[in-house]
Enzyme design. Structure first.
Site, short mmCIF file in Angstrom:
data_model
loop_
_atom_site.label_atom_id
_atom_site.label_comp_id
_atom_site.label_asym_id
_atom_site.label_seq_id
_atom_site.Cartn_x
_atom_site.Cartn_y
_atom_site.Cartn_z
N HIS A 24 -6.99 -2.69 9.59
CA HIS A 24 -8.17 -3.48 9.27
C HIS A 24 -8.90 -3.81 10.56
CE1 HIS A 24 -6.07 -5.15 5.36
NE2 HIS A 24 -6.26 -3.84 5.33
N HIS A 31 -12.39 -2.73 2.70
CA HIS A 31 -10.96 -2.74 2.96
C HIS A 31 -10.64 -2.45 4.42
CE1 HIS A 31 -6.78 -1.73 1.05
NE2 HIS A 31 -6.64 -2.15 2.29
N HIS A 88 -2.62 2.69 8.53
CA HIS A 88 -3.72 2.00 7.84
C HIS A 88 -3.99 0.70 8.57
CE1 HIS A 88 -6.05 -0.38 5.15
NE2 HIS A 88 -5.03 -1.08 4.71
N GLU A 93 0.81 -1.22 0.00
CA GLU A 93 0.00 0.00 0.00
C GLU A 93 0.85 1.28 0.00
OE1 GLU A 93 -2.91 -0.34 -0.66
OE2 GLU A 93 -4.00 -1.79 0.56
#
Length: 213
Positions: free
Chosen positions: A92, A153, A90, A71
């Site tokens: 999840h 995502h 980032h 990413e």
């Protein structure tokens, strides 16, 4: 004070310890004068050493034996577009990702949304991970905001440094959890635009550095 690579490793491990990302999912980066330090691809956070952290250049090339996170592109583009950003996380995390899977933005359900620049917290349109299209969608969702979700995502949070970005990422997951639970209770009563603007102004006073003049 920790060296930048050690700061990055500490933040990545803290992200995992807080339950924001499992296994090797998620990624963390920070800005330096030489470029961007970012967690490597497909490497468990507990196994990281400073020598394993690649240096991402502004042209998209990198230095180091390990490949940067898949990413890397939206990390780089965020830094290029937002000079005030010094760290990006980032993740999840479960509630953030659940809302992202439902393609739901977070509305003005709590005054803490002012912490991210206002309402709503947008959900970036879906695109394949690691692509320029996803990066474009993320930048659009982040306009006027310091965090966003990504359809099917997860979530992204930014900050003046990597520790501030980690704090924002943690608070994003808490807000996502609270919003999700409120939906089960019949849905939140939303704050008005004026109320959110007042909260943003209050944040500038209440959350400035806590140092007596």
């Amino acid at each position: 004070m920790l060296a930048p690579r050690e700061q990055l490793i500490e933040a990545a491990r803290a992200m995992a310890a807080r339950g924001l990302s499992a296994g090797t999912s998620g990624n963390v980066s920070l800005r330096t004068e030489e470029g961007i330090l970012i967690t490597p691809s497909a490497t468990p956070y507990e196994a990281l050493t400073p020598e394993m952290i690649p240096l991402l250049k502004l042209d998209g090339s990198y230095e180091g034996r390990y490949r940067p996170s898949s990413e890397w592109r939206f990390h780089l583009d965020i830094y290029l577009a937002r000079p005030e950003v010094g760290g990006v996380v980032h993740h999840h995390a479960p509630y953030t990702t659940a809302l992202a899977m439902a393609r739901r933005e977070i509305p003005a359900c709590h005054y803490m949304i002012a912490r991210f620049g206002g309402a709503p917290l947008r959900c970036a349109a879906y695109a394949l991970f690691g692509t320029a299209e996803l990066s474009t969608n993320v930048l659009k969702a982040l306009e006027g905001r310091t965090a966003c979700l990504m359809e099917n995502h997860g979530g992204i949070a930014t900050g003046r440094d990597v520790n501030a970005a980690l704090a924002a990422a943690t608070e994003l997951e808490v807000l996502a959890q609270q919003y999700t639970l409120s939906l089960a209770a019949g849905g939140p009563v939303l704050l008005s635009e004026a109320e959110i603007e007042n909260a943003i102004r209050q944040f500038a006073t209440a959350y400035r550095p806590n140092i007596a003049s």
